[in-house]
Design an enzyme around this catalytic site. Structure first.
Site, PDB file in Angstrom:
ATOM      1  CG  ASP A  76      -1.717   1.306   1.363  1.00 18.19           C
ATOM      2  OD1 ASP A  76      -2.372   1.725   0.515  1.00 18.19           O
ATOM      3  OD2 ASP A  76      -1.721   1.691   2.617  1.00 18.19           O
ATOM      4  CG  ASP A  97      -1.466   7.641   0.576  1.00 18.99           C
ATOM      5  OD1 ASP A  97      -0.465   8.394   0.510  1.00 18.99           O
ATOM      6  OD2 ASP A  97      -2.225   7.573  -0.017  1.00 18.99           O
TER       7      ASP A  97
HETATM    8 MG   LIG Z   1      -2.564   3.308   3.308  1.00 21.65          MG
END
Ligand SMILES: [Mg+2]
Length: 164
Positions: A8, A10
């Site tokens: 992922d 962020d």
């Molecule tokens: Mg995230």
């Protein structure tokens, strides 16, 4: 050797902003230890793929061009540190859109499998800081690791390498 590390973005690679989207390079701040971790990541994994929800585009808060600029900056910083990202998949859909490509759905992972048919999910990992990352990874049968401020990418990586 492991196969693919799905990441992922962020909250894993860069610091997550509170209730805001990263819309430009100056808002993109690498989490401590991430850049130096890429040496190990690329030593132990055949490929690294980023899977990221970017609803800010669907909300018209940012453009695809702005996202590309941020990603080009991220890639160049990682490459300058001796690391490599094989591919970034982003979903710009709104969460309200029917049949959207967002995690916890698996469409971005399925696209990755089309593009990289040699991916061995059993030897792969997913690192994410949201429940939707873990749910999506587990739907695909990928060992999924929840990241937070204390247990960050660097510590998660160390742990799986040591177990290995
Ligand atoms: Mg995230």
């Amino acid at each position: 050797m492991f196969d693919t590390l799905f990441l992922d973005r962020d909250g894993v690679i860069n610091e997550k902003l509170e209730n805001r989207y990263v819309t430009c390079i100056k808002e993109f701040v690498f989490v401590d230890g991430v850049l130096e971790s890429f040496t190990n990541i690329n030593k132990y994994f055949k490929r690294v793929i980023i899977i990221t929800n970017q609803q800010g585009i669907g909300k018209k808060i940012m453009t695809v061009k702005q996202l590309d600029d941020v990603h080009n900056y991220m890639i160049s910083e990682i490459e300058n540190s001796g690391g490599k990202i094989n591919k970034i998949y982003f979903c710009s859909d709104l969460a309200s859109k029917e049949n959207n490509c967002r995690k916890p759905g698996t469409k971005m992972f399925e696209k990755a499998l089309e593009d990289f048919p040699k991916i061995d999910l059993k030897k792969s990992f997913m690192f994410g800081d949201s429940d939707s990352d873990i749910v999506a990874g587990e739907k695909m049968g990928i060992k999924s690791v929840k990241i937070d401020h204390k247990f960050n990418l660097k510590s998660a990586l160390k742990k799986i390498i040591n177990i290995h």
